[in-house]
Write a protein that holds these residues in place. Structure first.
Motif, PDB file in Angstrom:
ATOM      1  N   PRO A  21     -36.625 -12.712 -12.629  1.00 29.78           N
ATOM      2  CA  PRO A  21     -35.615 -11.939 -13.358  1.00 29.78           C
ATOM      3  C   PRO A  21     -34.555 -11.297 -12.472  1.00 29.78           C
ATOM      4  N   ALA A  22     -34.772 -11.291 -11.148  1.00 26.54           N
ATOM      5  CA  ALA A  22     -33.788 -10.704 -10.239  1.00 26.54           C
ATOM      6  C   ALA A  22     -32.857 -11.746  -9.624  1.00 26.54           C
ATOM      7  N   ALA A  23     -33.119 -13.029  -9.878  1.00 31.14           N
ATOM      8  CA  ALA A  23     -32.334 -14.103  -9.274  1.00 31.14           C
ATOM      9  C   ALA A  23     -31.031 -14.325 -10.039  1.00 31.14           C
ATOM     10  N   ARG A  24     -30.060 -14.883  -9.334  1.00 32.70           N
ATOM     11  CA  ARG A  24     -28.791 -15.284  -9.936  1.00 32.70           C
ATOM     12  C   ARG A  24     -28.492 -16.710  -9.481  1.00 32.70           C
ATOM     13  N   SER A  25     -27.838 -17.487 -10.353  1.00 40.18           N
ATOM     14  CA  SER A  25     -27.578 -18.887 -10.032  1.00 40.18           C
ATOM     15  C   SER A  25     -26.132 -19.259 -10.331  1.00 40.18           C
ATOM     16  N   THR A  26     -25.577 -20.106  -9.468  1.00 41.34           N
ATOM     17  CA  THR A  26     -24.226 -20.647  -9.645  1.00 41.34           C
ATOM     18  C   THR A  26     -24.325 -22.164  -9.682  1.00 41.34           C
ATOM     19  N   GLN A  27     -23.746 -22.769 -10.696  1.00 43.68           N
ATOM     20  CA  GLN A  27     -23.756 -24.229 -10.811  1.00 43.68           C
ATOM     21  C   GLN A  27     -22.356 -24.779 -10.541  1.00 43.68           C
ATOM     22  N   LEU A  28     -22.309 -25.797  -9.693  1.00 41.88           N
ATOM     23  CA  LEU A  28     -21.071 -26.514  -9.413  1.00 41.88           C
ATOM     24  C   LEU A  28     -21.135 -27.889 -10.073  1.00 41.88           C
ATOM     25  N   ASP A  29     -20.258 -28.120 -11.031  1.00 42.00           N
ATOM     26  CA  ASP A  29     -20.209 -29.418 -11.710  1.00 42.00           C
ATOM     27  C   ASP A  29     -18.879 -29.522 -12.443  1.00 42.00           C
ATOM     28  N   TRP A  30     -18.642 -30.670 -13.060  1.00 44.48           N
ATOM     29  CA  TRP A  30     -17.425 -30.836 -13.844  1.00 44.48           C
ATOM     30  C   TRP A  30     -17.423 -29.896 -15.046  1.00 44.48           C
ATOM     31  N   GLU A  31     -16.254 -29.478 -15.481  1.00 45.10           N
ATOM     32  CA  GLU A  31     -16.130 -28.482 -16.540  1.00 45.10           C
ATOM     33  C   GLU A  31     -16.849 -28.872 -17.828  1.00 45.10           C
ATOM     34  N   PRO A  32     -16.720 -30.111 -18.331  1.00 41.30           N
ATOM     35  CA  PRO A  32     -17.433 -30.449 -19.579  1.00 41.30           C
ATOM     36  C   PRO A  32     -18.950 -30.365 -19.431  1.00 41.30           C
ATOM     37  N   ILE A  33     -19.458 -30.655 -18.250  1.00 46.23           N
ATOM     38  CA  ILE A  33     -20.907 -30.573 -18.019  1.00 46.23           C
ATOM     39  C   ILE A  33     -21.344 -29.120 -17.884  1.00 46.23           C
ATOM     40  N   ASN A  34     -20.537 -28.315 -17.214  1.00 48.81           N
ATOM     41  CA  ASN A  34     -20.856 -26.887 -17.120  1.00 48.81           C
ATOM     42  C   ASN A  34     -20.916 -26.242 -18.506  1.00 48.81           C
ATOM     43  N   ALA A  35     -20.073 -26.708 -19.403  1.00 53.58           N
ATOM     44  CA  ALA A  35     -20.093 -26.161 -20.773  1.00 53.58           C
ATOM     45  C   ALA A  35     -21.438 -26.436 -21.440  1.00 53.58           C
ATOM     46  N   ILE A  36     -22.001 -27.618 -21.200  1.00 49.70           N
ATOM     47  CA  ILE A  36     -23.318 -27.956 -21.739  1.00 49.70           C
ATOM     48  C   ILE A  36     -24.375 -27.045 -21.129  1.00 49.70           C
ATOM     49  N   ALA A  37     -24.273 -26.824 -19.820  1.00 49.13           N
ATOM     50  CA  ALA A  37     -25.256 -25.969 -19.133  1.00 49.13           C
ATOM     51  C   ALA A  37     -25.194 -24.539 -19.652  1.00 49.13           C
ATOM     52  N   ARG A  38     -24.005 -24.035 -19.873  1.00 56.62           N
ATOM     53  CA  ARG A  38     -23.892 -22.655 -20.366  1.00 56.62           C
ATOM     54  C   ARG A  38     -24.581 -22.495 -21.717  1.00 56.62           C
ATOM     55  N   ARG A  39     -24.494 -23.518 -22.557  1.00 59.82           N
ATOM     56  CA  ARG A  39     -25.178 -23.458 -23.853  1.00 59.82           C
ATOM     57  C   ARG A  39     -26.684 -23.396 -23.667  1.00 59.82           C
ATOM     58  N   LEU A  40     -27.219 -24.236 -22.771  1.00 50.90           N
ATOM     59  CA  LEU A  40     -28.667 -24.247 -22.553  1.00 50.90           C
ATOM     60  C   LEU A  40     -29.149 -22.921 -21.987  1.00 50.90           C
ATOM     61  N   LEU A  41     -28.415 -22.376 -21.014  1.00 47.98           N
ATOM     62  CA  LEU A  41     -28.823 -21.105 -20.419  1.00 47.98           C
ATOM     63  C   LEU A  41     -28.743 -19.971 -21.440  1.00 47.98           C
ATOM     64  N   ALA A  42     -27.759 -20.028 -22.348  1.00 50.30           N
ATOM     65  CA  ALA A  42     -27.656 -19.022 -23.403  1.00 50.30           C
ATOM     66  C   ALA A  42     -28.831 -19.129 -24.361  1.00 50.30           C
ATOM     67  N   GLU A  43     -29.215 -20.351 -24.701  1.00 48.41           N
ATOM     68  CA  GLU A  43     -30.352 -20.556 -25.605  1.00 48.41           C
ATOM     69  C   GLU A  43     -31.636 -19.994 -25.010  1.00 48.41           C
ATOM     70  N   ARG A  44     -31.738 -20.023 -23.688  1.00 47.10           N
ATOM     71  CA  ARG A  44     -32.955 -19.551 -23.022  1.00 47.10           C
ATOM     72  C   ARG A  44     -32.857 -18.092 -22.591  1.00 47.10           C
ATOM     73  N   GLY A  45     -31.745 -17.443 -22.921  1.00 52.02           N
ATOM     74  CA  GLY A  45     -31.625 -16.013 -22.707  1.00 52.02           C
ATOM     75  C   GLY A  45     -31.389 -15.567 -21.283  1.00 52.02           C
ATOM     76  N   VAL A  46     -30.841 -16.455 -20.426  1.00 57.79           N
ATOM     77  CA  VAL A  46     -30.607 -16.069 -19.028  1.00 57.79           C
ATOM     78  C   VAL A  46     -29.154 -16.295 -18.612  1.00 57.79           C
ATOM     79  N   ALA A  47     -28.267 -16.459 -19.580  1.00 54.86           N
ATOM     80  CA  ALA A  47     -26.871 -16.769 -19.275  1.00 54.86           C
ATOM     81  C   ALA A  47     -26.167 -15.640 -18.531  1.00 54.86           C
ATOM     82  N   ASP A  48     -26.669 -14.419 -18.633  1.00 50.63           N
ATOM     83  CA  ASP A  48     -26.019 -13.286 -17.969  1.00 50.63           C
ATOM     84  C   ASP A  48     -26.150 -13.343 -16.451  1.00 50.63           C
ATOM     85  N   ARG A  49     -27.062 -14.179 -15.941  1.00 49.02           N
ATOM     86  CA  ARG A  49     -27.245 -14.318 -14.491  1.00 49.02           C
ATOM     87  C   ARG A  49     -26.851 -15.705 -14.015  1.00 49.02           C
TER      88      ARG A  49
END
Length: 331
Positions: free
Chosen positions: A186-214
């Motif tokens: 719960p103290a970790a933070r992550s940055t993803q480097l990828d193409w914008e359309p793929i990052n949009a997919i990742a943001r949805r998954l992280l939001a669904e799992r409740g960790v998008a704030d990090r």
């Protein structure tokens, strides 16, 4: 057939291997494994729940029994443990969407003889561009493949007890590694480097799992985007090395080394073969996928990774099993 002559069954099964892809893909399309998991035990029960013909249901069941994915006892069918773990919809590691996706890819193998002759793709690959709409289907479908490896990697790194660590996920796709690692710590933070359309997919998954704030994203191509200097405790490079050649991998590993803080670790997940190329089986056959789709990729040996990482400035390189993949951890 003489006593010493082997039966042709095994060869015929391999020649007709596309039947397995077809049966598995069709069964996933009609959610047969999910219906079996939920109590359907006969062809007529499956036909009713899946809204398919009883003859079709029986044919798929016969094929799945042949493939060892469904067991038959006293006229009743049930998933094998393997099918229950990896083909039931909604389970974390479910590969049912991937099975449906591969059903569409079978035709590409027709080109393999010409590709073997040429030593690479005979037409320019059209999928590896940022704005290809197929990412919406492909990226979520392949995410589940990484669930076991991401879980093992978190244990190898001792991530749960690592405190406030920063993670860089290069070419992170669905963001499944970040999701699992941020849930573990719960103290970790992550940055993803990828193409914008793929990052949009990742943001949805992280939001669904409740960790998008990090979780944050950098839109760009990892070949040309700066990773920064001494910014991260952990860097991840999952299922990308097989698409790159030796020089490209050394270049990326060097940039990842520079992006890590002192004592930081890079984690590589990929299909790695033994130094004598005698196994494992899945990585060996995966090489044909790279021959079809990449100009210089392949399934690389443990010694290749060790040599490249040492050239990039790492000193300690270890290998950890995450079947069918291997985790390579370097510091």
């Amino acid at each position: 057939m003489t006593d010493n002559q082997p039966a042709p069954d095994g060869v015929l099964r391999l020649i007709n291997g596309y039947w397995a892809t077809g049966v598995l893909g069709a069964a996933a399309t009609h959610s047969l494994f999910t219906h079996l998991e939920n109590g359907a035990e006969t062809a007529d029960e499956l036909a009713t729940r899946a809204d398919i013909a009883e003859r079709g249901a029986q044919t798929l069941l016969d094929g799945l029994v042949s493939l060892g994915l469904v067991a038959l006892h006293a006229g009743r069918y049930r998933n094998t443990p393997e099918a229950s773990a990896y083909l039931v919809e909604g389970k974390p590691a479910s590969l049912s969407s991937f099975a449906k996706l591969k059903l569409k890819h079978m035709g590409a193998l027709v080109a393999l003889p010409d590709v073997v002759r040429a030593g690479g793709p005979v037409t320019d690959p059209t999928t590896e561009v940022a704005d290809n709409p197929h990412w919406e289907e492909v990226v979520p479908a392949i995410a589940a493949q990484s669930v076991p490896a991401a879980t093992i990697a978190a244990e190898v790194l001792g991530l749960a007890d690592a405190g406030e660590v920063s993670i860089l996920d290069v070419g992170g796709g669905s963001g499944i590694y970040s999701a699992i690692w941020l849930e573990a710590n719960p103290a970790a933070r992550s940055t993803q480097l990828d193409w914008e359309p793929i990052n949009a997919i990742a943001r949805r998954l992280l939001a669904e799992r409740g960790v998008a704030d990090r979780f944050t994203c950098i839109d760009g191509d990892f070949h040309t985007t700066d990773f920064g200097t001494a910014k991260y405790d952990i860097a991840l490079y999952s299922h990308i090395a097989h698409q790159e050649g030796p020089e490209g991998n050394v270049e990326v590993f060097t940039r990842l080394r520079n992006a890590l803080k002192p004592g930081g670790a890079v984690v590589i997940c990929d299909y790695v073969v033994d130094d004598d190329r005698s196994g494992p089986a899945f990585p060996l056959i995966f090489a044909s996928e790279m021959l079809l789709k990449s100009k210089q990729g392949g399934t690389w040996r443990q010694s290749d990774y060790r040599d490249w990482l040492v050239k990039a400035g790492f000193e300690d390189v270890s290998f950890h099993s995450a079947p069918p993949a291997t985790l390579v951890v370097a510091r």
